[in-house]
Design a protein around this motif. Structure first.
Motif, mmCIF file in Angstrom:
data_model
loop_
_atom_site.group_PDB
_atom_site.id
_atom_site.type_symbol
_atom_site.label_atom_id
_atom_site.label_comp_id
_atom_site.label_asym_id
_atom_site.label_seq_id
_atom_site.Cartn_x
_atom_site.Cartn_y
_atom_site.Cartn_z
ATOM 1 N N LEU A 146 -78.608 24.567 44.617
ATOM 2 C CA LEU A 146 -79.748 24.922 45.460
ATOM 3 C C LEU A 146 -79.433 26.116 46.362
ATOM 4 C CD1 LEU A 146 -81.118 21.416 46.493
ATOM 5 C CD2 LEU A 146 -82.210 23.107 44.994
ATOM 6 N N ASP A 147 -78.240 26.115 46.961
ATOM 7 C CA ASP A 147 -77.846 27.239 47.812
ATOM 8 C C ASP A 147 -77.767 28.536 47.011
ATOM 9 O OD1 ASP A 147 -77.685 25.570 50.013
ATOM 10 O OD2 ASP A 147 -75.495 25.367 49.917
ATOM 11 N N SER A 148 -77.215 28.463 45.821
ATOM 12 C CA SER A 148 -77.110 29.643 44.969
ATOM 13 C C SER A 148 -78.480 30.157 44.564
ATOM 14 C CB SER A 148 -76.279 29.330 43.721
ATOM 15 O OG SER A 148 -74.962 29.008 44.095
ATOM 16 N N PHE A 149 -79.344 29.242 44.188
ATOM 17 C CA PHE A 149 -80.706 29.620 43.796
ATOM 18 C C PHE A 149 -81.412 30.319 44.958
ATOM 19 C CE2 PHE A 149 -85.230 28.413 42.981
ATOM 20 C CZ PHE A 149 -85.394 29.154 41.824
ATOM 21 N N GLU A 150 -81.302 29.752 46.136
ATOM 22 C CA GLU A 150 -81.927 30.338 47.320
ATOM 23 C C GLU A 150 -81.339 31.725 47.618
ATOM 24 O OE1 GLU A 150 -83.222 28.819 51.687
ATOM 25 O OE2 GLU A 150 -81.212 28.260 51.021
ATOM 26 N N ASN A 151 -80.015 31.859 47.539
ATOM 27 C CA ASN A 151 -79.371 33.153 47.780
ATOM 28 C C ASN A 151 -79.853 34.215 46.798
ATOM 29 O OD1 ASN A 151 -77.843 32.268 49.950
ATOM 30 N ND2 ASN A 151 -76.084 31.737 48.677
ATOM 31 N N ILE A 152 -79.950 33.846 45.542
ATOM 32 C CA ILE A 152 -80.399 34.799 44.524
ATOM 33 C C ILE A 152 -81.843 35.191 44.770
ATOM 34 C CG2 ILE A 152 -80.898 35.085 42.060
ATOM 35 C CD1 ILE A 152 -78.362 33.350 41.535
ATOM 36 N N LEU A 153 -82.697 34.219 45.071
ATOM 37 C CA LEU A 153 -84.099 34.527 45.352
ATOM 38 C C LEU A 153 -84.230 35.498 46.518
ATOM 39 C CD1 LEU A 153 -85.928 31.094 45.035
ATOM 40 C CD2 LEU A 153 -86.160 33.073 43.527
ATOM 41 N N ILE A 154 -83.521 35.244 47.585
ATOM 42 C CA ILE A 154 -83.621 36.067 48.786
ATOM 43 C C ILE A 154 -83.029 37.451 48.574
ATOM 44 C CG2 ILE A 154 -82.763 36.319 51.163
ATOM 45 C CD1 ILE A 154 -83.017 33.216 51.342
ATOM 46 N N ASN A 155 -81.860 37.521 47.962
ATOM 47 C CA ASN A 155 -81.128 38.785 47.864
ATOM 48 C C ASN A 155 -81.456 39.633 46.644
ATOM 49 O OD1 ASN A 155 -79.631 38.353 50.292
ATOM 50 N ND2 ASN A 155 -78.398 36.866 49.162
ATOM 51 N N GLN A 156 -81.917 38.991 45.553
ATOM 52 C CA GLN A 156 -82.104 39.739 44.316
ATOM 53 C C GLN A 156 -83.511 39.607 43.735
ATOM 54 O OE1 GLN A 156 -78.929 38.695 41.593
ATOM 55 N NE2 GLN A 156 -77.510 38.488 43.288
ATOM 56 N N GLY A 157 -84.272 38.641 44.200
ATOM 57 C CA GLY A 157 -85.632 38.463 43.697
ATOM 58 C C GLY A 157 -85.719 37.389 42.631
ATOM 59 N N GLU A 158 -86.957 36.928 42.423
ATOM 60 C CA GLU A 158 -87.166 35.791 41.524
ATOM 61 C C GLU A 158 -86.875 36.095 40.067
ATOM 62 O OE1 GLU A 158 -91.838 35.676 40.466
ATOM 63 O OE2 GLU A 158 -91.339 35.163 42.530
ATOM 64 N N ARG A 159 -87.005 37.338 39.650
ATOM 65 C CA ARG A 159 -86.765 37.666 38.237
ATOM 66 C C ARG A 159 -85.298 37.518 37.843
ATOM 67 N NH1 ARG A 159 -91.172 40.078 35.676
ATOM 68 N NH2 ARG A 159 -92.800 40.688 37.142
ATOM 69 N N THR A 160 -84.413 37.569 38.805
ATOM 70 C CA THR A 160 -82.990 37.420 38.499
ATOM 71 C C THR A 160 -82.496 35.988 38.689
ATOM 72 O OG1 THR A 160 -82.361 38.045 40.741
ATOM 73 C CG2 THR A 160 -82.502 39.819 39.122
ATOM 74 N N ALA A 161 -83.361 35.102 39.143
ATOM 75 C CA ALA A 161 -82.961 33.719 39.395
ATOM 76 C C ALA A 161 -83.023 32.898 38.114
ATOM 77 C CB ALA A 161 -83.840 33.106 40.480
ATOM 78 N N THR A 162 -82.161 33.239 37.183
ATOM 79 C CA THR A 162 -82.092 32.525 35.906
ATOM 80 C C THR A 162 -81.095 31.377 36.011
ATOM 81 O OG1 THR A 162 -80.322 33.925 35.081
ATOM 82 C CG2 THR A 162 -82.588 34.667 34.656
ATOM 83 N N LEU A 163 -81.158 30.464 35.061
ATOM 84 C CA LEU A 163 -80.172 29.381 35.042
ATOM 85 C C LEU A 163 -78.767 29.942 34.923
ATOM 86 C CD1 LEU A 163 -81.838 26.613 32.836
ATOM 87 C CD2 LEU A 163 -81.309 26.496 35.259
#
Length: 69
Positions: free
Chosen positions: A12-29
């Protein structure tokens, strides 16, 4: 001695970090699993991407009164 975060919390922390810092398109599994230090299978088993989004959204809203965007 403090406990290490669970795999679920790291995901969850990783997913949130990726969303915030890189955007939703990069939040892949793959990206979340790599950042969390777990396998893609573990990430998928704990929570598929749609469920992960829902969990992260509800977790963020529970931890903050400010909107995520």
């Amino acid at each position: 001695m403090p406990q290490a975060p669970s795999a679920r919390d790291r995901i969850l922390d990783s997913f949130e970090n990726i969303l915030i810092n890189q955007g939703e398109r990069t939040a892949t599994l793959d990206a979340v699993a790599a950042e969390a230090g777990v396998s893609k299978g573990a990430c998928s088993t704990i929570s598929g991407r749609k469920r992960l989004w829902s969990m992260a959204s509800s977790s963020a809203s529970a931890n903050s009164s400010a909107p995520m965007w």
